[in-house]
Structures are given as structure tokens and as C-alpha cells.
Design a protein around this motif. Sequence first.
Motif, PDB file in Angstrom:
ATOM      1  N   ARG A  37       0.835  -1.199   0.000  1.00 36.69           N
ATOM      2  CA  ARG A  37       0.000   0.000   0.000  1.00 36.69           C
ATOM      3  C   ARG A  37       0.867   1.245   0.000  1.00 36.69           C
ATOM      4  N   LEU A  38       1.963   1.233   0.765  1.00 37.38           N
ATOM      5  CA  LEU A  38       2.869   2.384   0.771  1.00 37.38           C
ATOM      6  C   LEU A  38       3.496   2.587  -0.601  1.00 37.38           C
ATOM      7  N   GLY A  39       3.849   1.484  -1.272  1.00 36.30           N
ATOM      8  CA  GLY A  39       4.378   1.597  -2.628  1.00 36.30           C
ATOM      9  C   GLY A  39       3.354   2.196  -3.569  1.00 36.30           C
ATOM     10  N   ALA A  40       2.116   1.777  -3.423  1.00 33.84           N
ATOM     11  CA  ALA A  40       1.045   2.330  -4.248  1.00 33.84           C
ATOM     12  C   ALA A  40       0.829   3.802  -3.904  1.00 33.84           C
ATOM     13  N   ALA A  41       0.881   4.130  -2.619  1.00 31.57           N
ATOM     14  CA  ALA A  41       0.716   5.527  -2.209  1.00 31.57           C
ATOM     15  C   ALA A  41       1.846   6.379  -2.767  1.00 31.57           C
ATOM     16  N   ARG A  42       3.053   5.869  -2.699  1.00 33.49           N
ATOM     17  CA  ARG A  42       4.207   6.611  -3.224  1.00 33.49           C
ATOM     18  C   ARG A  42       4.019   6.922  -4.704  1.00 33.49           C
ATOM     19  N   ALA A  43       3.484   5.979  -5.442  1.00 34.53           N
ATOM     20  CA  ALA A  43       3.291   6.169  -6.881  1.00 34.53           C
ATOM     21  C   ALA A  43       2.243   7.248  -7.181  1.00 34.53           C
ATOM     22  N   GLU A  47       7.372  12.953  -8.098  1.00 35.14           N
ATOM     23  CA  GLU A  47       8.665  12.861  -7.412  1.00 35.14           C
ATOM     24  C   GLU A  47       9.019  14.139  -6.669  1.00 35.14           C
ATOM     25  N   THR A  48       8.542  15.266  -7.142  1.00 38.02           N
ATOM     26  CA  THR A  48       8.844  16.550  -6.507  1.00 38.02           C
ATOM     27  C   THR A  48       7.655  17.083  -5.702  1.00 38.02           C
ATOM     28  N   ALA A  49       6.748  16.224  -5.325  1.00 41.23           N
ATOM     29  CA  ALA A  49       5.544  16.643  -4.605  1.00 41.23           C
ATOM     30  C   ALA A  49       5.881  17.350  -3.297  1.00 41.23           C
ATOM     31  N   VAL A  50       5.002  18.244  -2.902  1.00 40.49           N
ATOM     32  CA  VAL A  50       5.107  18.926  -1.614  1.00 40.49           C
ATOM     33  C   VAL A  50       3.839  18.603  -0.826  1.00 40.49           C
ATOM     34  N   TYR A  51       4.039  18.163   0.421  1.00 44.99           N
ATOM     35  CA  TYR A  51       2.914  17.860   1.303  1.00 44.99           C
ATOM     36  C   TYR A  51       3.032  18.763   2.516  1.00 44.99           C
ATOM     37  N   MET A  59       6.870  18.586   3.632  1.00 42.66           N
ATOM     38  CA  MET A  59       7.573  17.407   3.125  1.00 42.66           C
ATOM     39  C   MET A  59       7.753  17.607   1.628  1.00 42.66           C
ATOM     40  N   ARG A  60       8.966  17.417   1.163  1.00 44.74           N
ATOM     41  CA  ARG A  60       9.287  17.662  -0.236  1.00 44.74           C
ATOM     42  C   ARG A  60       9.882  16.404  -0.853  1.00 44.74           C
ATOM     43  N   GLY A  61       9.210  15.889  -1.846  1.00 48.33           N
ATOM     44  CA  GLY A  61       9.701  14.696  -2.531  1.00 48.33           C
ATOM     45  C   GLY A  61       9.227  13.413  -1.876  1.00 48.33           C
ATOM     46  N   GLN A  62       9.352  12.338  -2.623  1.00 41.78           N
ATOM     47  CA  GLN A  62       8.832  11.054  -2.161  1.00 41.78           C
ATOM     48  C   GLN A  62       9.565  10.518  -0.939  1.00 41.78           C
ATOM     49  N   ALA A  63      10.851  10.796  -0.808  1.00 40.37           N
ATOM     50  CA  ALA A  63      11.588  10.293   0.357  1.00 40.37           C
ATOM     51  C   ALA A  63      11.029  10.902   1.645  1.00 40.37           C
ATOM     52  N   ASP A  64      10.777  12.218   1.655  1.00 41.81           N
ATOM     53  CA  ASP A  64      10.190  12.853   2.834  1.00 41.81           C
ATOM     54  C   ASP A  64       8.802  12.294   3.124  1.00 41.81           C
ATOM     55  N   LEU A  65       8.024  12.093   2.076  1.00 44.17           N
ATOM     56  CA  LEU A  65       6.667  11.567   2.258  1.00 44.17           C
ATOM     57  C   LEU A  65       6.695  10.179   2.884  1.00 44.17           C
ATOM     58  N   MET A  66       7.564   9.314   2.398  1.00 46.00           N
ATOM     59  CA  MET A  66       7.622   7.955   2.934  1.00 46.00           C
ATOM     60  C   MET A  66       8.169   7.955   4.361  1.00 46.00           C
ATOM     61  N   ALA A  67       9.103   8.872   4.671  1.00 48.32           N
ATOM     62  CA  ALA A  67       9.594   8.975   6.050  1.00 48.32           C
ATOM     63  C   ALA A  67       8.440   9.358   6.979  1.00 48.32           C
TER      64      ALA A  67
END
Length: 136
Positions: A37-43, A47-51, A59-67
Amino acid sequence: MPAQPLHVKDDRDHGRHRRHRCVQGAGVLPVSRRRRRLGAARALFAETAVYRRPGYEPMRGQADLMAFYTGERVIAEGKHTVVTTVADGRRVAVNGVFEGVLKDGREVSLEFADFFELDAALRFARRDTFFFAPMV
């Protein structure tokens, strides 16, 4: 009587709603299913998303989001129920109710609102989340 969902005419909006539910539910599944589900959410995120979410640095980018989803998020488990979805081109807003348990063991029931901006591939380029909870 509870509010009824607002239906929009664009068939793609159903997919956007489904995408939101995937992201919201990523933290509440058994580990093997959670990883998928996290992999699906990441997709779902560019890649440059801001949350942006109150109480956290953007949070900037997928790495921050997954953290965030795998560690910083205060929600241990729960369910988001989307009540309303409104779309205008590549902008989507949803609101609803979250009911669940925080990592400190407290049970919560809160209204939320999410605002999304989608990129050309309909991935989340920006997401802003708000919870209706007293802060001041």
C-alpha cells in the motif's frame, strides 16, 4: 442525517478519490500489505511533490513523504471516510471524518479536509491536509 457525497461529472474524479483513500489507508495495514500500500501511495505522488500538514515541516519529494508515513505520522490506525469530493481541473478537495487511534493510544474522531494539485500525469504535485481540532 449525515452529509451525502457530492458527485462530480468527471469520471477521473472517482480515480482521484480512490487515490486519496489509498494514501489515507497506507498506515493501517499489516506489514506485508502495508508495504504494498505504501508503494502504491508513493506512486500517487509526483517525485517533486510537496505535502503540507500543520505541525510538520513541509515534506518535499517522495523520500520525505515515505519517512512521514513510516515514522513521523502520529496515527497508529484508523479509517478516513470521505464525505465530499470537489474537482476543478487539476485541483481536488475532499473532506470527511477520521476515526482511529493515535500512537500514544488516544482514540480520536476528527473532521479533515485535503486539497490536492495534480500534475499532467494526475499524480499529486501538492497536498495540504487540515484537521478540525482546537489549537489555540
